[in-house]
Write a protein that holds these residues in place. Structure first.
Motif, short mmCIF file in Angstrom:
data_model
loop_
_atom_site.label_atom_id
_atom_site.label_comp_id
_atom_site.label_asym_id
_atom_site.label_seq_id
_atom_site.Cartn_x
_atom_site.Cartn_y
_atom_site.Cartn_z
N ALA A 1 1.08 -1.22 -0.40
CA ALA A 1 -0.10 -0.07 0.20
C ALA A 1 1.08 1.70 -0.09
CB ALA A 1 -0.62 -0.85 1.52
N ALA A 2 1.96 1.54 0.82
CA ALA A 2 2.69 2.71 0.99
C ALA A 2 3.26 2.78 -0.98
CB ALA A 2 4.07 2.11 1.93
N ASP A 3 3.57 1.80 -1.19
CA ASP A 3 4.81 2.00 -2.51
C ASP A 3 3.97 2.20 -3.58
OD1 ASP A 3 6.97 0.76 -0.97
OD2 ASP A 3 6.53 -1.15 -1.70
N ALA A 4 2.26 1.83 -3.54
CA ALA A 4 2.19 2.11 -4.11
C ALA A 4 1.13 4.07 -4.27
CB ALA A 4 0.31 1.02 -4.33
N SER A 5 1.41 4.18 -2.86
CA SER A 5 0.55 5.54 -2.79
C SER A 5 1.88 6.64 -3.31
CB SER A 5 0.08 6.04 -1.51
OG SER A 5 1.37 5.09 -0.77
N HIS A 6 3.00 5.62 -2.78
CA HIS A 6 4.20 6.56 -2.95
C HIS A 6 4.52 6.54 -5.06
CE1 HIS A 6 8.44 7.73 -3.68
NE2 HIS A 6 8.20 8.33 -2.56
N PRO A 49 12.95 -1.84 -18.45
CA PRO A 49 12.66 -0.31 -18.77
C PRO A 49 11.79 0.09 -18.13
CG PRO A 49 12.37 -1.88 -21.35
CD PRO A 49 12.29 -2.35 -20.18
N GLY A 50 9.74 -0.44 -17.42
CA GLY A 50 9.23 0.27 -16.66
C GLY A 50 10.17 0.55 -15.08
N ALA A 51 10.60 -0.40 -14.93
CA ALA A 51 11.09 -0.15 -13.89
C ALA A 51 12.62 1.30 -13.51
CB ALA A 51 12.32 -1.33 -13.26
N ALA A 89 12.39 8.32 -11.95
CA ALA A 89 11.99 8.87 -11.61
C ALA A 89 12.33 8.94 -10.42
CB ALA A 89 10.06 8.70 -11.25
N ALA A 90 12.03 8.56 -8.87
CA ALA A 90 12.18 7.88 -7.93
C ALA A 90 13.66 9.06 -7.37
CB ALA A 90 13.11 6.95 -7.03
N LEU A 91 14.47 9.40 -8.32
CA LEU A 91 15.55 10.05 -8.15
C LEU A 91 16.01 10.96 -8.49
CD1 LEU A 91 18.54 7.10 -9.23
CD2 LEU A 91 18.63 7.69 -6.55
N ILE A 92 15.26 11.63 -9.34
CA ILE A 92 14.44 12.94 -10.62
C ILE A 92 13.61 13.62 -8.84
CG2 ILE A 92 14.10 14.36 -11.47
CD1 ILE A 92 15.15 12.04 -13.65
N GLU A 93 13.35 13.08 -8.32
CA GLU A 93 11.96 13.56 -7.75
C GLU A 93 12.76 14.08 -6.75
OE1 GLU A 93 7.59 12.87 -5.47
OE2 GLU A 93 8.71 10.90 -6.63
N ASN A 94 13.01 12.98 -6.06
CA ASN A 94 13.82 12.42 -4.67
C ASN A 94 14.75 14.19 -4.66
OD1 ASN A 94 14.84 12.23 -2.02
ND2 ASN A 94 16.86 12.40 -2.61
N SER A 95 15.41 14.68 -6.27
CA SER A 95 16.49 15.99 -6.55
C SER A 95 15.43 16.72 -5.64
CB SER A 95 17.15 15.82 -7.05
OG SER A 95 18.11 15.17 -7.31
N GLY A 143 11.15 6.64 -1.24
CA GLY A 143 11.33 6.47 -2.53
C GLY A 143 12.51 6.08 -2.85
N LEU A 144 14.11 5.93 -2.47
CA LEU A 144 14.96 5.33 -2.38
C LEU A 144 14.51 4.10 -2.30
CD1 LEU A 144 17.26 8.11 -1.70
CD2 LEU A 144 16.30 7.77 -3.58
N ALA A 145 13.79 3.70 -0.88
CA ALA A 145 13.61 2.17 -0.86
C ALA A 145 13.31 0.97 -2.07
CB ALA A 145 12.68 1.80 0.92
N VAL A 146 12.26 1.83 -2.14
CA VAL A 146 11.61 1.00 -3.19
C VAL A 146 12.33 1.27 -4.02
CG1 VAL A 146 8.95 1.41 -5.16
CG2 VAL A 146 8.91 1.52 -2.57
N ALA A 147 13.43 1.96 -4.98
CA ALA A 147 14.13 2.25 -6.02
C ALA A 147 14.91 1.45 -5.98
CB ALA A 147 14.41 3.56 -6.19
N ARG A 148 15.82 1.17 -4.76
CA ARG A 148 16.42 0.13 -5.00
C ARG A 148 16.14 -1.70 -4.86
NH1 ARG A 148 21.20 -0.39 0.11
NH2 ARG A 148 22.17 0.79 -1.51
N ASP A 149 14.91 -1.53 -4.59
CA ASP A 149 14.13 -2.91 -5.47
C ASP A 149 13.69 -3.15 -5.73
OD1 ASP A 149 14.37 -3.41 -1.52
OD2 ASP A 149 12.48 -3.03 -1.83
N LEU A 150 13.40 -2.17 -7.04
CA LEU A 150 13.16 -2.36 -7.93
C LEU A 150 14.47 -3.09 -8.85
CD1 LEU A 150 10.67 0.36 -8.82
CD2 LEU A 150 10.42 -1.92 -9.19
#
Length: 421
Positions: A207-212, A311-313, A319-325, A377-384
């Motif tokens: 749920a948290a990953d989906a909302s983010h 590609p999607g991942a 996107a997570a890194l750019i949004e984080n910046s 965001g960064l945790a999900v990005a690393r998992d992906l």
């Protein structure tokens, strides 16, 4: 249950006492009676022997001599031919135990004893048996109470554990009771609690990953729809609609990716893809947001790179890194592509203050954030990234440099994408 255990144990003990107690009373009564009869018989035989020996020795027989040969509580009657009967002791009244012996010269000896002595002895025996039975009953009750507590307390604990599981508290208790059957139930409940905890954690994480993860595509889609609503140019409408459709496809891909990772984080659909296209797509999507903040997003580095991944991942990671910046950084954000060994690397950096020193080693942990954000965001990005066999690292804290490492494939630009087996 405690009362039933105590009652059943007590009933068993009472039955055993009744069966063996009655049998013991009967045996003891007969033994005492037989012993008393044998004693009287022995005394009569001894008297007749004394009388015969005195008759042969022509000695005088009188009550004093005979009184020395029998017990004080007994009565003896001696009859000899041609002589008056001799009585020794007081004749008992009521029921008696008697024995009669006849000598060789016609003399006759009768010994009697009151049966009350036997009754008293039987009474003492009954008291001893009763005391032992009472002690056995008390011991049985105490043992039954102890055993009932030993069995019912664990059952109460297990019921509380099951109730806690039903109420949504899946913490295992790891408590054992020394009873194999109950310990087995406790093992099963603890295993169930751990499984439920893992499932709840996975659901909350999904749920948290989906909302983010859905927030960014939805924001981009909203921006395109707003562009369509404020323009009358058919070409602009067509262009924005095509971009919106691309966003919808990305949104679908995000949902599919989240569901796939929820089932098995190691599952991936890796293909060989053009890295330039992913970088270009992300810059175009994020440029309006950066422009509205008075900032810019640019790219540099080696072009024409092909990498292995989904590609999607990869797009979601960037996107997570750019949004984080955008949220935490400052100045211009630069995406730089390069090659190191057999890996293609995409670095994302900005001109902001960077990552705090105390968060550098924990930046990819969930709920860890330098500001008031979700820290997801960064945790999900690393998992992906790891799901596709890549990795995401923080190369430098100030200024921040995040790097996505992917397996690189040296192929011609015109070769189409193909799945990697």
């Amino acid at each position: 249950m405690r009362r039933r255990l105590i009652n059943s144990t007590l009933a068993v003990v009472l039955v055993v006492i009744a069966v063996f107690g009655v049998s013991l009373v009967i045996v003891e009564t007969r033994t005492i009676s037989s012993s008393a009869q044998e004693s009287v018989d022995s005394e009569a035989l001894r008297l007749i022997s004394v009388i015969e020996s005195r008759l042969l020795g022509a000695e005088r027989i009188n009550p004093g001599v005979l009184a020395e040969q029998i017990d004080d509580t007994r009565y003896a009657l001696v009859k000899m031919p041609g002589r008056a009967p001799i009585e020794v002791g007081e004749r008992p009244s009521g029921s008696v135990i008697s024995a009669t012996e006849v000598g060789e010269h016609g003399e006759r000896v009768t010994v009697e004893e009151s049966r009350s002595s036997v009754t008293r002895e039987v009474g003492r025996t009954l008291m001893i048996i009763g005391a032992v039975a009472l002690l056995a009953i008390v011991s049985a009750v105490l043992l039954a109470v102890r055993q009932a507590n030993k069995l019912t307390s664990p059952l109460t604990d297990l019921a509380e554990t099951a109730e806690r599981l039903g109420s949504g508290d899946p913490r295992p208790r790891h408590k054992r009771y020394g009873v194999p059957e109950l310990d087995r139930v406790a093992d099963v409940l603890d295993s169930s609690a751990e499984r439920i905890a893992r499932m709840l954690t996975a659901e909350r994480r999904l749920a948290a990953d989906a909302s983010h993860q859905l927030r960014t595509p939805l924001t981009a889609l909203s921006m395109r729809i707003e562009e369509i609503s404020v323009t009358d140019d058919p070409e602009t409408v067509k262009e924005e609609a095509n971009i919106a459709l691309t966003q919808v496809e990305r949104l679908t891909d995000v949902v599919q990716r989240l569901l796939t990772n929820a089932r098995d984080p190691r599952t991936g659909s890796a293909v060989v893809f053009d890295l330039d296209e992913i970088v270009k797509q992300q810059i175009e999507e994020w440029r309006p947001a950066y422009r509205s903040e008075g900032r810019a997003v640019v790219r540099s580095g080696k072009k024409g790179l092909r990498a292995v991944g989904t590609p999607g991942a990869v797009a979601q990671v960037l996107a997570a890194l750019i949004e984080n910046s955008l949220m935490h950084g400052g100045g211009t954000v630069a995406l730089r592509t390069r090659v190191t060994g057999n890996q293609a690397v995409i670095e994302v950096t900005d001109e902001g203050p960077g990552v705090p020193v105390d968060l550098g080693s924990r930046i990819f942990e969930r709920t860890i954030s330098g500001r008031n954000s979700t820290g997801i965001g960064l945790a999900v990005a690393r998992d992906l990234a790891e799901a596709d066999g890549g990795r995401l690292e923080l190369l430098q804290q100030q200024p921040p440099v995040f790097a996505l490492f992917l397996s690189q494939v040296a192929l011609d630009r015109d070769e189409p994408e193909r799945p990697v087996r």
